[in-house]
Design an enzyme around this catalytic site. Structure first.
Site, PDB file in Angstrom:
ATOM      1  N   ASN A 171      -3.462   8.698   4.343  1.00  0.00           N
ATOM      2  CA  ASN A 171      -2.214   8.013   4.699  1.00  0.00           C
ATOM      3  C   ASN A 171      -2.001   7.840   6.197  1.00  0.00           C
ATOM      4  O   ASN A 171      -0.984   7.269   6.620  1.00  0.00           O
ATOM      5  CB  ASN A 171      -1.015   8.779   4.125  1.00  0.00           C
ATOM      6  CG  ASN A 171      -0.888   8.618   2.626  1.00  0.00           C
ATOM      7  OD1 ASN A 171      -1.486   7.716   2.048  1.00  0.00           O
ATOM      8  ND2 ASN A 171      -0.130   9.492   1.997  1.00  0.00           N
ATOM      9  N   HIS A 204       0.624   4.287  -2.732  1.00  0.00           N
ATOM     10  CA  HIS A 204       0.350   5.659  -2.315  1.00  0.00           C
ATOM     11  C   HIS A 204       1.502   6.595  -2.664  1.00  0.00           C
ATOM     12  O   HIS A 204       1.284   7.785  -2.902  1.00  0.00           O
ATOM     13  CB  HIS A 204       0.055   5.709  -0.818  1.00  0.00           C
ATOM     14  CG  HIS A 204      -1.322   5.249  -0.476  1.00  0.00           C
ATOM     15  ND1 HIS A 204      -2.099   5.852   0.489  1.00  0.00           N
ATOM     16  CD2 HIS A 204      -2.086   4.237  -0.977  1.00  0.00           C
ATOM     17  CE1 HIS A 204      -3.275   5.230   0.571  1.00  0.00           C
ATOM     18  NE2 HIS A 204      -3.277   4.245  -0.312  1.00  0.00           N
ATOM     19  N   HIS A 208      -5.595  -5.886  -3.047  1.00  0.00           N
ATOM     20  CA  HIS A 208      -6.429  -5.928  -1.845  1.00  0.00           C
ATOM     21  C   HIS A 208      -6.521  -7.338  -1.268  1.00  0.00           C
ATOM     22  O   HIS A 208      -7.165  -7.544  -0.240  1.00  0.00           O
ATOM     23  CB  HIS A 208      -7.844  -5.405  -2.159  1.00  0.00           C
ATOM     24  CG  HIS A 208      -7.893  -3.928  -2.358  1.00  0.00           C
ATOM     25  ND1 HIS A 208      -8.958  -3.276  -2.949  1.00  0.00           N
ATOM     26  CD2 HIS A 208      -7.000  -2.951  -2.053  1.00  0.00           C
ATOM     27  CE1 HIS A 208      -8.718  -1.986  -3.002  1.00  0.00           C
ATOM     28  NE2 HIS A 208      -7.541  -1.755  -2.464  1.00  0.00           N
ATOM     29  N   ARG A 262       0.833  -1.212   0.000  1.00  0.00           N
ATOM     30  CA  ARG A 262       0.000   0.000   0.000  1.00  0.00           C
ATOM     31  C   ARG A 262       0.865   1.258   0.000  1.00  0.00           C
ATOM     32  O   ARG A 262       0.555   2.243  -0.670  1.00  0.00           O
ATOM     33  CB  ARG A 262      -0.916  -0.028   1.227  1.00  0.00           C
ATOM     34  CG  ARG A 262      -1.917   1.117   1.304  1.00  0.00           C
ATOM     35  CD  ARG A 262      -2.984   0.827   2.339  1.00  0.00           C
ATOM     36  NE  ARG A 262      -3.889   1.948   2.481  1.00  0.00           N
ATOM     37  CZ  ARG A 262      -3.981   2.709   3.566  1.00  0.00           C
ATOM     38  NH1 ARG A 262      -3.213   2.450   4.626  1.00  0.00           N
ATOM     39  NH2 ARG A 262      -4.832   3.709   3.626  1.00  0.00           N
TER      40      ARG A 262
END
Length: 319
Positions: free
Chosen positions: A93, A65, A190, A61
């Site tokens: 975040n 990001h 995911h 992740r």
């Protein structure tokens, strides 16, 4: 000028920019200057995983990001300073963690080959290791990214939200030179991790004026989620795993999505377009196909570079 022509020209500019950066990177970038770079990062990830099973999801992740804001330049690693609130302190975040893994890898790399390996490259390598060490595919990471000096919390608004519909997702990914195919494939990430109630509460309570619960959710699955995430939830870290094999990298995410057991609106959105729905079915039926596609899309995403121009000695602050 015709509006469609303008859009096409903008899209071409993005693609050309991405293509240029892909060519600028190389899996062999550190072969002469720091040949042990991959091994050192892998060891840092392995050590962290032995103590914390959430590390792989966190690193994957983190990479996503980072790349979606200013390109893959390590700007997500910078700490806030003075009046500047950095990306890691932006609302999307706040739940990012495992930054210490990058710090540990950087420290080991500085001892072996000082001033050579960028923090941005470490994030990309760590994400690869997170997938591979969770039973997923591995790949040769193209390297040569430089670290950026700018990190602003306000820019995290650019990140695709879990409430996005298919049009919003198409726009968000398209602006970064990523296709709808990439969207479906990268959403499969995911398969690792956990989501807090706030990320999918919109599907469980007051969904619309006619329905309390999103009707696309499997009824028994929705009931179990409502038990974990009541309307006025006061449990700080309440939530649910993203799929039934949360520590294993596989195609279970797609199988659950087709069963009405996805968490985010953005997951369900993949079933609202014929092209993306067909891809979901394809990867639900073949883990091998999914792994091959994931490697290609990850390399493509991780090759979106920003304006980084240095190699930080400390990943949390500029030189």
């Amino acid at each position: 000028m015709n509006a469609n022509l303008v859009l096409n020209l903008l899209a071409l500019t993005v693609v050309l920019a991405v293509s240029f950066h892909v060519n600028a990177l190389s899996p062999h970038y550190y072969d002469q200057t720091c040949p042990q770079a991959d091994h050192i990062v892998t060891n840092a990830v392995k050590k962290a995983m032995s103590n914390d099973k959430t590390v792989p999801a966190a690193l994957l992740r983190m990479h996503f990001h980072d790349c979606f804001v200013r390109g893959c330049d390590g700007s997500v690693l910078l700490d806030s300073k003075g009046k500047n609130k950095a990306e890691k302190d932006g609302p999307p975040n706040i739940s990012l963690h495992a930054f210490y893994v990058i710090d540990n890898a950087k420290k080991a790399l500085e001892e072996q080959c000082p001033g050579i390996v960028s923090c941005a490259d470490i994030v990309s390598l760590a994400a690869r290791d997170a997938v591979a060490l969770s039973g997923g595919p591995t790949w040769a990471v193209p390297k040569g990214r430089k670290d950026g000096r700018i990190s602003k919390a306000i820019e995290t608004r650019q990140l695709p939200a879990p409430t996005f519909n298919i049009s919003q997702l198409r726009q968000s990914f398209g602006q970064r030179g990523l296709s709808m195919h990439d969207l479906v494939v990268l959403s499969g990430g995911h398969t690792l991790g956990f989501a807090h109630c706030s990320s999918f509460q919109n599907r469980l309570h007051n969904f619309n004026t006619q329905k309390q619960v999103d009707p696309t959710l499997n009824p028994s699955f929705a009931a179990s989620l409502r038990g974990v995430c009541p309307a006025h939830n006061k449990v700080k870290n309440a939530g649910a795993v993203l799929d039934g094999s949360t520590t294993s990298f596989d195609n279970v995410y797609y199988k659950m999505l087709m069963q009405g057991k996805s968490l985010f609106s953005s997951d369900q959105a993949l079933l609202t377009s014929p092209s993306t729905m067909n891809l979901v079915a394809k990867y639900a039926n073949s883990n091998e196909e999914y792994e091959r596609a994931f490697v290609k899309s990850m390399i493509k995403m991780s090759s979106i570079l920003g304006n980084g121009n240095e190699v930080r000695l400390n990943c949390r602050k500029v030189r």
